[in-house]
Design a protein around this motif. Structure first.
Motif, PDB file in Angstrom:
ATOM      1  N   VAL A   1       7.253  -3.597  -8.379  1.00  0.00           N
ATOM      2  CA  VAL A   1       7.637  -2.276  -7.896  1.00  0.00           C
ATOM      3  C   VAL A   1       9.087  -2.031  -8.298  1.00  0.00           C
ATOM      4  O   VAL A   1       9.956  -2.894  -8.087  1.00  0.00           O
ATOM      5  N   ILE A   2       9.347  -0.866  -8.868  1.00  0.00           N
ATOM      6  CA  ILE A   2      10.701  -0.535  -9.314  1.00  0.00           C
ATOM      7  C   ILE A   2      10.968   0.938  -9.037  1.00  0.00           C
ATOM      8  O   ILE A   2      10.053   1.768  -9.095  1.00  0.00           O
ATOM      9  N   SER A   3      12.196   1.265  -8.711  1.00  0.00           N
ATOM     10  CA  SER A   3      12.556   2.661  -8.452  1.00  0.00           C
ATOM     11  C   SER A   3      13.100   3.300  -9.722  1.00  0.00           C
ATOM     12  O   SER A   3      13.577   2.617 -10.641  1.00  0.00           O
ATOM     13  N   GLU A   4      13.027   4.616  -9.776  1.00  0.00           N
ATOM     14  CA  GLU A   4      13.545   5.337 -10.934  1.00  0.00           C
ATOM     15  C   GLU A   4      15.047   5.131 -11.079  1.00  0.00           C
ATOM     16  O   GLU A   4      15.571   5.132 -12.198  1.00  0.00           O
ATOM     17  N   GLY A   5      15.742   4.922  -9.951  1.00  0.00           N
ATOM     18  CA  GLY A   5      17.180   4.686 -10.024  1.00  0.00           C
ATOM     19  C   GLY A   5      17.515   3.430 -10.797  1.00  0.00           C
ATOM     20  O   GLY A   5      18.464   3.411 -11.590  1.00  0.00           O
ATOM     21  N   VAL A   6      16.732   2.374 -10.598  1.00  0.00           N
ATOM     22  CA  VAL A   6      16.965   1.131 -11.335  1.00  0.00           C
ATOM     23  C   VAL A   6      16.581   1.304 -12.802  1.00  0.00           C
ATOM     24  O   VAL A   6      17.269   0.810 -13.709  1.00  0.00           O
ATOM     25  N   VAL A   7      15.468   2.009 -13.063  1.00  0.00           N
ATOM     26  CA  VAL A   7      15.040   2.241 -14.445  1.00  0.00           C
ATOM     27  C   VAL A   7      16.127   2.978 -15.225  1.00  0.00           C
ATOM     28  O   VAL A   7      16.435   2.642 -16.380  1.00  0.00           O
TER      29      VAL A   7
ATOM     30  N   ARG B   1       0.826  -1.211   0.000  1.00  0.00           N
ATOM     31  CA  ARG B   1       0.000   0.000   0.000  1.00  0.00           C
ATOM     32  C   ARG B   1       0.862   1.264   0.000  1.00  0.00           C
ATOM     33  O   ARG B   1       0.515   2.252  -0.663  1.00  0.00           O
ATOM     34  N   ARG B   2       1.982   1.230   0.707  1.00  0.00           N
ATOM     35  CA  ARG B   2       2.865   2.397   0.724  1.00  0.00           C
ATOM     36  C   ARG B   2       3.440   2.649  -0.665  1.00  0.00           C
ATOM     37  O   ARG B   2       3.535   3.803  -1.118  1.00  0.00           O
ATOM     38  N   CYS B   3       3.810   1.566  -1.362  1.00  0.00           N
ATOM     39  CA  CYS B   3       4.332   1.718  -2.718  1.00  0.00           C
ATOM     40  C   CYS B   3       3.267   2.253  -3.671  1.00  0.00           C
ATOM     41  O   CYS B   3       3.545   3.107  -4.520  1.00  0.00           O
ATOM     42  N   LEU B   4       2.034   1.767  -3.544  1.00  0.00           N
ATOM     43  CA  LEU B   4       0.956   2.216  -4.422  1.00  0.00           C
ATOM     44  C   LEU B   4       0.619   3.683  -4.179  1.00  0.00           C
ATOM     45  O   LEU B   4       0.266   4.422  -5.115  1.00  0.00           O
TER      46      LEU B   4
END
Length: 324
Positions: free
Chosen positions: A159-165, A120-123
């Motif tokens: 779930v993925i972070s912008e840093g990984v993208v 839920r925190r990620c969403l």
């Protein structure tokens, strides 16, 4: 100590559960090194199934014995009006059985709540986006935190972070997402919850740590194999993605059930080595596995009437009388 009819049933059920679970757990613990060595000679998917089965076997067998033999024999042969005392040894084993079950339920409930909270925190903080042309969309989190994971149990989300993208190329990102989709297809988050709900050998001692770590490793190998799909180019891209994510550093601790792209940094060299050594080939469905399953079900159907014969249950009741 003299107990009422149903209280004696609860006591005998918990004591029987503890004894069967403990004996099976000790047997599994002694066979764990052999099982792990055997798993290395199997395809990763089959190896992960073998290790998961061994981990859940003590609980499944104990529950089957209690509800399939102990409870029916007690209800059939134990007179309701007879007052009977219960020994302290039986009470102590019943207490231990209750404690190991309560610990497992508490651990599983805590893991499920933390997983729900993390998802839920990620969403709430992320945005839905389609990456590398894959469906359905993934949740992208702002920031450079090295995060790529499968969160949730019933409806897992990527779930993925912008840093990984930003760190991965298009091909690396695509195969990394395929890796996490493989975890989703295998219901690995749900399997991990089942492991949390499975009791340890005794209170305050799990006894299955090596088996659980081995299952995590082979589940990762299986997801790598599924993501590569037997393609050497994808294998190389996945190995490169693993190295790039590892160089980003470690992320903050995730929920216990959430599966991260790089679950264990110490396993990085083994995963990269397997990907570079050869192009993993996907397991093809084996028709004989259905024949084996059918054979097992037929044998179970033949043995069930023998198991529930009055003589069998009467012997089980005699064993319970000795235990009490």
């Amino acid at each position: 100590m003299t107990l009422p009819y149903l209280a004696r049933l609860w006591c005998l059920g918990l004591a029987s559960f503890f004894l069967v679970h403990l004996v099976t757990a000790l047997l599994i613990a002694s066979l764990t090194p052999l099982a792990i060595r055997s798993a290395h000679r199997l395809a990763p998917r089959r190896a992960s199934r073998l290790l998961l089965t061994l981990r859940l076997l003590p609980f499944a067998l104990a529950v089957s014995v209690v509800f399939g033999i102990c409870v029916p024999s007690y209800l059939w042969f134990e007179p309701e009006r007879i007052q009977e005392s219960v020994g302290w040894a039986c009470l102590f084993m019943a207490l231990l059985g209750f404690v190991v079950c309560a610990n497992a339920v508490t651990r599983g409930f805590r893991a499920a709540v933390l997983s729900l909270w993390f998802t839920r925190r990620c969403l709430r903080s992320g945005r839905q986006a389609q990456l590398a042309g894959q469906e359905p969309p993934v949740v992208v989190i702002q920031g450079s935190t090295p995060l790529l994971a499968l969160a949730g149990i019933v409806r897992p989300r990527l779930v993925i972070s912008e840093g990984v993208v930003n760190a991965l190329s298009g091909e690396e990102l695509s195969v990394a997402l395929r890796h996490e989709r493989a975890h989703q297809s295998s219901c690995d988050n749900l399997k991990r919850l089942c492991i949390f709900l499975a009791p340890g050998a005794v209170p305050l001692l799990n006894g299955f740590r090596a088996l659980e770590r081995a299952w995590i490793s082979f589940a990762e190998y299986a997801a790598d194999e599924a993501a590569a799909g037997g393609d050497a180019r994808r294998s190389l891209a996945l190995a490169s993605a693993l190295v790039r994510v590892a160089r980003l550093g470690t992320s903050s601790p995730l929920s216990p059930i959430t599966i991260s792209f790089l679950e264990d940094a110490s396993d990085l060299s083994a995963r990269v080595g397997r990907l570079l050594a050869q192009s993993p080939a996907l397991e093809s469905p084996n028709p004989r596995s259905w024949c084996k399953m059918g054979t097992v079900l037929i044998l179970a159907g033949c043995l069930a009437p023998m198991l529930f014969k009055p003589s069998t249950l009467q012997f089980a009741h005699w064993v319970l009388e000795c235990l009490i």
